[in-house]
Design an enzyme around this catalytic site. Structure first.
Site, PDB file in Angstrom:
ATOM      1  N   ARG A 118       0.390 -14.859  -1.214  1.00  0.00           N
ATOM      2  CA  ARG A 118       0.142 -13.959  -0.092  1.00  0.00           C
ATOM      3  C   ARG A 118      -0.382 -14.695   1.127  1.00  0.00           C
ATOM      4  NH1 ARG A 118       0.632  -8.976  -2.784  1.00  0.00           N
ATOM      5  NH2 ARG A 118      -0.384  -7.346  -1.626  1.00  0.00           N
ATOM      6  N   ARG A 134      -2.524  -2.554   5.381  1.00  0.00           N
ATOM      7  CA  ARG A 134      -1.818  -3.446   4.442  1.00  0.00           C
ATOM      8  C   ARG A 134      -0.605  -4.075   5.138  1.00  0.00           C
ATOM      9  NH1 ARG A 134      -0.886   0.795  -0.054  1.00  0.00           N
ATOM     10  NH2 ARG A 134       0.420  -0.768  -1.074  1.00  0.00           N
ATOM     11  N   LYS A 177       9.166  -4.586  -4.214  1.00  0.00           N
ATOM     12  CA  LYS A 177       8.989  -5.795  -5.033  1.00  0.00           C
ATOM     13  C   LYS A 177       8.793  -5.449  -6.506  1.00  0.00           C
ATOM     14  CE  LYS A 177       5.286  -7.144  -2.730  1.00  0.00           C
ATOM     15  NZ  LYS A 177       5.124  -6.068  -1.734  1.00  0.00           N
ATOM     16  N   ARG A 195      -3.198   5.185  -6.811  1.00  0.00           N
ATOM     17  CA  ARG A 195      -3.680   3.984  -6.124  1.00  0.00           C
ATOM     18  C   ARG A 195      -4.432   4.388  -4.869  1.00  0.00           C
ATOM     19  NH1 ARG A 195       0.719  -0.888  -5.912  1.00  0.00           N
ATOM     20  NH2 ARG A 195      -0.598  -1.391  -4.131  1.00  0.00           N
ATOM     21  N   ARG A 253       4.529   7.734  -3.122  1.00  0.00           N
ATOM     22  CA  ARG A 253       3.991   7.196  -4.369  1.00  0.00           C
ATOM     23  C   ARG A 253       2.549   7.639  -4.595  1.00  0.00           C
ATOM     24  NH1 ARG A 253       3.768   0.862  -5.329  1.00  0.00           N
ATOM     25  NH2 ARG A 253       2.124   1.088  -3.798  1.00  0.00           N
TER      26      ARG A 253
HETATM   27  P1  AP5 Z   1       7.245  -0.783  -5.076  1.00  0.00           P
HETATM   28  O1  AP5 Z   1       8.353  -1.363  -5.866  1.00  0.00           O
HETATM   29  O2  AP5 Z   1       5.979  -0.465  -5.776  1.00  0.00           O
HETATM   30  O3  AP5 Z   1       6.967  -1.710  -3.799  1.00  0.00           O
HETATM   31  P2  AP5 Z   1       6.073  -3.010  -3.678  1.00  0.00           P
HETATM   32  O4  AP5 Z   1       6.743  -3.879  -2.685  1.00  0.00           O
HETATM   33  O5  AP5 Z   1       5.779  -3.564  -5.022  1.00  0.00           O
HETATM   34  O6  AP5 Z   1       4.806  -2.336  -3.004  1.00  0.00           O
HETATM   35  P3  AP5 Z   1       3.255  -2.449  -3.365  1.00  0.00           P
HETATM   36  O7  AP5 Z   1       2.579  -1.290  -2.752  1.00  0.00           O
HETATM   37  O8  AP5 Z   1       3.047  -2.708  -4.811  1.00  0.00           O
HETATM   38  O9  AP5 Z   1       2.941  -3.725  -2.570  1.00  0.00           O
HETATM   39  P4  AP5 Z   1       1.608  -4.321  -2.192  1.00  0.00           P
HETATM   40  O10 AP5 Z   1       2.075  -5.633  -1.722  1.00  0.00           O
HETATM   41  O11 AP5 Z   1       0.803  -3.529  -1.251  1.00  0.00           O
HETATM   42  O12 AP5 Z   1       0.774  -4.224  -3.556  1.00  0.00           O
HETATM   43  P5  AP5 Z   1       0.222  -5.264  -4.581  1.00  0.00           P
HETATM   44  O13 AP5 Z   1       0.072  -4.570  -5.850  1.00  0.00           O
HETATM   45  O14 AP5 Z   1       0.987  -6.527  -4.539  1.00  0.00           O
HETATM   46  O15 AP5 Z   1       7.815   0.505  -4.338  1.00  0.00           O
HETATM   47  C1  AP5 Z   1       6.958   1.355  -3.609  1.00  0.00           C
HETATM   48  C2  AP5 Z   1       7.380   2.819  -3.854  1.00  0.00           C
HETATM   49  O16 AP5 Z   1       8.673   3.002  -3.295  1.00  0.00           O
HETATM   50  C3  AP5 Z   1       7.485   3.206  -5.328  1.00  0.00           C
HETATM   51  O17 AP5 Z   1       7.072   4.526  -5.495  1.00  0.00           O
HETATM   52  C4  AP5 Z   1       8.987   3.075  -5.626  1.00  0.00           C
HETATM   53  O18 AP5 Z   1       9.400   3.940  -6.643  1.00  0.00           O
HETATM   54  C5  AP5 Z   1       9.597   3.441  -4.285  1.00  0.00           C
HETATM   55  N1  AP5 Z   1      10.861   2.741  -4.013  1.00  0.00           N
HETATM   56  C6  AP5 Z   1      11.164   1.444  -4.279  1.00  0.00           C
HETATM   57  N2  AP5 Z   1      12.408   1.161  -3.859  1.00  0.00           N
HETATM   58  C7  AP5 Z   1      12.891   2.281  -3.279  1.00  0.00           C
HETATM   59  C8  AP5 Z   1      14.132   2.602  -2.644  1.00  0.00           C
HETATM   60  N3  AP5 Z   1      15.119   1.708  -2.518  1.00  0.00           N
HETATM   61  N4  AP5 Z   1      14.293   3.855  -2.162  1.00  0.00           N
HETATM   62  C9  AP5 Z   1      13.293   4.772  -2.292  1.00  0.00           C
HETATM   63  N5  AP5 Z   1      12.111   4.536  -2.896  1.00  0.00           N
HETATM   64  C10 AP5 Z   1      11.901   3.303  -3.384  1.00  0.00           C
HETATM   65  O19 AP5 Z   1      -1.220  -5.577  -3.982  1.00  0.00           O
HETATM   66  C11 AP5 Z   1      -2.227  -4.586  -3.937  1.00  0.00           C
HETATM   67  C12 AP5 Z   1      -3.522  -5.209  -3.437  1.00  0.00           C
HETATM   68  O20 AP5 Z   1      -3.976  -6.194  -4.386  1.00  0.00           O
HETATM   69  C13 AP5 Z   1      -3.425  -5.977  -2.109  1.00  0.00           C
HETATM   70  O21 AP5 Z   1      -3.580  -5.120  -0.998  1.00  0.00           O
HETATM   71  C14 AP5 Z   1      -4.592  -6.965  -2.258  1.00  0.00           C
HETATM   72  O22 AP5 Z   1      -5.809  -6.333  -2.021  1.00  0.00           O
HETATM   73  C15 AP5 Z   1      -4.531  -7.333  -3.719  1.00  0.00           C
HETATM   74  N6  AP5 Z   1      -3.662  -8.498  -3.985  1.00  0.00           N
HETATM   75  C16 AP5 Z   1      -2.560  -8.516  -4.801  1.00  0.00           C
HETATM   76  N7  AP5 Z   1      -2.012  -9.737  -4.834  1.00  0.00           N
HETATM   77  C17 AP5 Z   1      -2.781 -10.514  -4.008  1.00  0.00           C
HETATM   78  C18 AP5 Z   1      -2.708 -11.872  -3.630  1.00  0.00           C
HETATM   79  N8  AP5 Z   1      -1.739 -12.684  -4.085  1.00  0.00           N
HETATM   80  N9  AP5 Z   1      -3.654 -12.341  -2.774  1.00  0.00           N
HETATM   81  C19 AP5 Z   1      -4.642 -11.553  -2.327  1.00  0.00           C
HETATM   82  N10 AP5 Z   1      -4.758 -10.232  -2.633  1.00  0.00           N
HETATM   83  C20 AP5 Z   1      -3.834  -9.733  -3.486  1.00  0.00           C
HETATM   84 MG    MG Z   2       4.030  -3.921  -6.121  1.00  0.00          MG
END
Ligand code: AP5
Ligand code: MG
Length: 191
Positions: A89, A146, A14, A134, A128
């Site tokens: 979410r 997660r 994402k 992180r 990552r």
């Molecule tokens: P990346 O692009 O970072 O993937 P992502 O889907 O953004 O994954 P996240 O880990 O950021 O998702 P998340 O939902 O756990 O985290 P968030 O910050 O939203 O890619 C991941 C890795 O893969 C990178 O290293 C990238 O380079 C690599 N990659 C990408 N595409 C690739 C490909 N095609 N091939 C190979 N490698 C690739 O949330 C974190 C925490 O915040 C949550 O757990 C929660 O506690 C809180 N939070 C955030 N938003 C909310 C909400 N709305 N409600 C409640 N809690 C929330």
């Molecule tokens: Mg993300």
């Protein structure tokens, strides 16, 4: 204004794709995960409270993220719309977002859902962990939690949005560039 949700489990790409898509389509990229990590980095009271929840891979309370989005939603500055990443979410967050958009004469126009195999998600996040710093990437048990939280609390949004005709599944396996082309082609239908 055209507003997209980019959706998918942790590690589905994402954030990676959002940065590229926001630039291509002139969208404001809003990531609640990035906003929460900025609070932690700034050492705010909110950041301190949320950091323990995030380190366990649990969701922070709905009202915290709804408040964060509400504070940003009027700051569009000539953009074509929003790209919401990692928000909503829960179904409650989705309903809150719809209300926020509706009172401004906007709506969710499309929900792009990245579909990625479980093992690939885990591999990407473990890779990552080496550079991201992180805490939620470091522990494989937290990564699994997660993914479980996504399935139980977040995935029901797909059903909710499907009923409104918003669901657009996108194959999230392959290279970053290939996936970007798939997402872009899909989004072109709406802009
Ligand atoms: P990346 O692009 O970072 O993937 P992502 O889907 O953004 O994954 P996240 O880990 O950021 O998702 P998340 O939902 O756990 O985290 P968030 O910050 O939203 O890619 C991941 C890795 O893969 C990178 O290293 C990238 O380079 C690599 N990659 C990408 N595409 C690739 C490909 N095609 N091939 C190979 N490698 C690739 O949330 C974190 C925490 O915040 C949550 O757990 C929660 O506690 C809180 N939070 C955030 N938003 C909310 C909400 N709305 N409600 C409640 N809690 C929330
Ligand atoms: Mg993300």
């Amino acid at each position: 204004m055209v507003n997209f949700l980019i959706f998918g489990p942790p590690g589905s790409g994402k954030g990676t794709q959002s940065v590229k898509l926001a630039e291509k389509f002139n969208l404001v990229h809003l990531s609640t995960g990035d906003m929460l990590r900025a609070e932690i980095a700034a050492g705010t009271e909110l950041g301190k409270k949320m950091s323990t929840i995030m380190a366990k891979g649990e969701l922070v309370p709905d009202e915290v993220v709804i408040e964060m989005i509400a504070a940003r939603i009027d700051k569009t500055k000539g953009s074509a719309g929003f790209l919401f990443d990692g928000f909503p979410r829960t179904v409650a967050q989705t309903i809150a977002l719809e209300k926020m958009l509706n009172v401004r004469g906007m709506k969710i126009d499309s929900m792009l859902v990245l579909d990625v195999d479980h093992d690939e998600l885990v591999n990407r996040l473990i890779m990552r962990a080496e550079q991201s710093g992180r805490p939620d990437d470091k522990d494989p048990a937290v990564i699994e939690n997660r993914i479980d939280v996504y399935k139980s609390k977040t995935e029901p949004i797909i059903n909710y949005c499907s009923q409104k005709g918003l669901y657009q599944p996108v194959n999230g396996m392959g290279t970053i560039d290939d996936i970007f082309v798939r997402l872009s082609d899909n989004m072109k239908k709406f802009v």
